[in-house]
Motif scaffolding. Structure first.
Motif, mmCIF file in Angstrom:
data_model
loop_
_atom_site.group_PDB
_atom_site.id
_atom_site.type_symbol
_atom_site.label_atom_id
_atom_site.label_comp_id
_atom_site.label_asym_id
_atom_site.label_seq_id
_atom_site.Cartn_x
_atom_site.Cartn_y
_atom_site.Cartn_z
ATOM 1 N N GLY A 92 -8.156 14.791 -23.793
ATOM 2 C CA GLY A 92 -8.035 16.101 -23.168
ATOM 3 C C GLY A 92 -9.350 16.782 -22.869
ATOM 4 N N GLY A 93 -10.484 16.078 -23.071
ATOM 5 C CA GLY A 93 -11.792 16.648 -22.780
ATOM 6 C C GLY A 93 -12.670 16.741 -24.010
ATOM 7 N N VAL A 94 -14.001 16.823 -23.778
ATOM 8 C CA VAL A 94 -14.980 16.947 -24.851
ATOM 9 C C VAL A 94 -15.949 18.069 -24.495
ATOM 10 C CG1 VAL A 94 -16.765 15.775 -26.209
ATOM 11 C CG2 VAL A 94 -14.827 14.463 -25.319
ATOM 12 N N TRP A 95 -16.275 18.911 -25.482
ATOM 13 C CA TRP A 95 -17.168 20.051 -25.262
ATOM 14 C C TRP A 95 -18.221 20.122 -26.379
ATOM 15 C CZ3 TRP A 95 -11.992 19.952 -24.586
ATOM 16 C CH2 TRP A 95 -11.474 20.390 -23.358
ATOM 17 N N ARG A 96 -19.318 20.824 -26.077
ATOM 18 C CA ARG A 96 -20.287 21.199 -27.099
ATOM 19 C C ARG A 96 -20.215 22.703 -27.278
ATOM 20 N NH1 ARG A 96 -24.634 19.365 -25.076
ATOM 21 N NH2 ARG A 96 -24.824 17.441 -26.279
ATOM 22 N N THR A 97 -20.108 23.151 -28.519
ATOM 23 C CA THR A 97 -20.018 24.580 -28.804
ATOM 24 C C THR A 97 -21.429 25.157 -28.896
ATOM 25 O OG1 THR A 97 -20.064 24.347 -31.211
ATOM 26 C CG2 THR A 97 -17.918 24.110 -30.129
ATOM 27 N N LEU B 168 -18.745 21.733 -21.163
ATOM 28 C CA LEU B 168 -17.963 20.518 -20.969
ATOM 29 C C LEU B 168 -18.891 19.304 -20.919
ATOM 30 C CD1 LEU B 168 -15.140 19.292 -20.375
ATOM 31 C CD2 LEU B 168 -15.686 19.538 -17.935
ATOM 32 N N LEU B 169 -18.653 18.321 -21.803
ATOM 33 C CA LEU B 169 -19.421 17.078 -21.821
ATOM 34 C C LEU B 169 -18.694 15.947 -21.107
ATOM 35 C CD1 LEU B 169 -20.656 17.081 -25.551
ATOM 36 C CD2 LEU B 169 -21.844 17.953 -23.515
ATOM 37 N N ALA B 170 -17.370 15.943 -21.202
ATOM 38 C CA ALA B 170 -16.573 14.900 -20.557
ATOM 39 C C ALA B 170 -15.212 15.480 -20.207
ATOM 40 C CB ALA B 170 -16.407 13.695 -21.475
ATOM 41 N N PRO B 171 -14.787 15.380 -18.951
ATOM 42 C CA PRO B 171 -13.486 15.925 -18.557
ATOM 43 C C PRO B 171 -12.346 15.081 -19.113
ATOM 44 C CG PRO B 171 -14.450 14.710 -16.749
ATOM 45 C CD PRO B 171 -15.492 14.753 -17.825
ATOM 46 N N ALA B 172 -11.158 15.628 -19.068
ATOM 47 C CA ALA B 172 -9.972 14.899 -19.514
ATOM 48 C C ALA B 172 -9.807 13.628 -18.690
ATOM 49 C CB ALA B 172 -8.740 15.794 -19.368
ATOM 50 N N LYS B 173 -9.360 12.555 -19.354
ATOM 51 C CA LYS B 173 -9.101 11.308 -18.643
ATOM 52 C C LYS B 173 -8.105 10.488 -19.452
ATOM 53 C CE LYS B 173 -12.879 8.664 -20.757
ATOM 54 N NZ LYS B 173 -14.080 7.828 -20.510
ATOM 55 N N GLY B 174 -7.457 9.547 -18.797
ATOM 56 C CA GLY B 174 -6.509 8.695 -19.489
ATOM 57 C C GLY B 174 -5.304 9.471 -19.978
#
Length: 289
Positions: free
Chosen positions: A21-26, A11-17
């Motif tokens: 819905g969130g940002v991840w690195r695979t 997880l790079l950035a949690p859901a907000k606004g």
């Protein structure tokens, strides 16, 4: 089946606004962003599908000044949209480099699509008006008296501000420029992310957003912008657009922050940038008389 992140995703950035819905690195380094349903009106600043449209169109993979990471794929499911883009290793970006890149970005000529944002500040002010405007700023004891007065004057003259912005040349805008969205340099250009409010806006719009995130003098930012754009527009017009955009955004964010348990940094930014709000009020007052 409900959408869930893949195994091993970081997880790079949690859901907000509303739509984030969130940002991840695979594990292979690809970056995945999840969009969740929200505003369905394509021209509105909060149109939830816009980043998917940007990725699918590829329009921002060749622009000058700012470019988006290469899109790998866009997947739609009943619960939302998943964007896959190439991973980008962040690097240092100075405020002058950012301002110059914004100047170059404004030179791009792109045929607007129906999903381009077109009236970001006007839509936001309409939303604020529906929720009582900026009344909290006028009575907040935590703000200095001169700041409270300027907030009230800017709200009263908001139509004049929008009219002034409408008079300026319009161009491509990122829509939400602040340092975390500028990943690194790529030659004379910058790799940028979070184009969820990408579209058409007045000259100086993106510079006005950048202005809120730095203590650099506005004259320095305008000079760098002018260098990047090869002085395609007058410095006075660039400054006017940046000041009016910054002032509206600074006060609007402070008004919102006053409704939250922890106002955070928005009040501090407003107080620190009081001269910008004062300049915006003078622009609007002069034209309105």
């Amino acid at each position: 089946m409900r959408w869930v992140p893949g195994d091993g995703w970081v997880l790079l950035a949690p859901a907000k606004g509303v739509a984030h819905g969130g940002v991840w690195r695979t594990p292979d380094g690809t970056v995945v962003k999840r969009l969740v349903p929200g505003d369905e009106r394509p021209g509105r600043y909060g149109y939830w599908r816009r980043q998917a449209e940007v990725a699918s169109s590829g329009v921002l993979e060749w622009t000058k000044g700012l470019r988006a990471p290469r899109a790998v794929k866009v997947e739609t499911d009943p619960d939302g949209i998943t964007l896959w883009t190439e991973g980008v290793v962040p690097g240092p970006v100075s405020v002058d480099e950012a301002a110059a890149a914004l100047g170059r970005f404004g030179l791009n000529r792109v045929e607007p699509a129906n999903w381009f944002a077109r009236r970001i500040l006007r839509d936001r002010l309409d939303d604020d008006a529906a929720h009582g405007g900026w009344a909290g700023c006028a009575t907040a004891d935590v703000l200095p008296a001169d700041v409270r007065r300027l907030c009230g004057e800017l709200w009263t003259r908001r139509t004049d501000v929008l009219r002034e912005l409408d008079r300026l040349p319009h161009q491509l805008v990122h829509g939400d420029i602040h340092p975390p969205n500028l990943l690194r340099r790529d030659g004379d250009d910058l790799i940028a992310v979070d184009f969820d409010q990408f579209g058409i806006g007045p000259l100086g719009f993106d510079l006005g957003y950048l202005l809120q995130s730095t203590r650099a003098p506005i004259a320095e930012l305008v000079a760098a912008y002018q260098a990047g754009s090869s002085e395609a527009w007058s410095a006075a017009d660039v400054r006017r657009g940046a000041v009016l955009t910054a002032a509206i955004t600074l006060v609007a964010r402070a008004a919102w922050a006053l409704t939250q348990p922890d106002p955070g940094e928005h009040l501090e930014r407003l107080v620190a940038q009081t001269p910008i709000v004062d300049e915006a009020v003078r622009h609007a007052s002069y034209k309105a008389e």
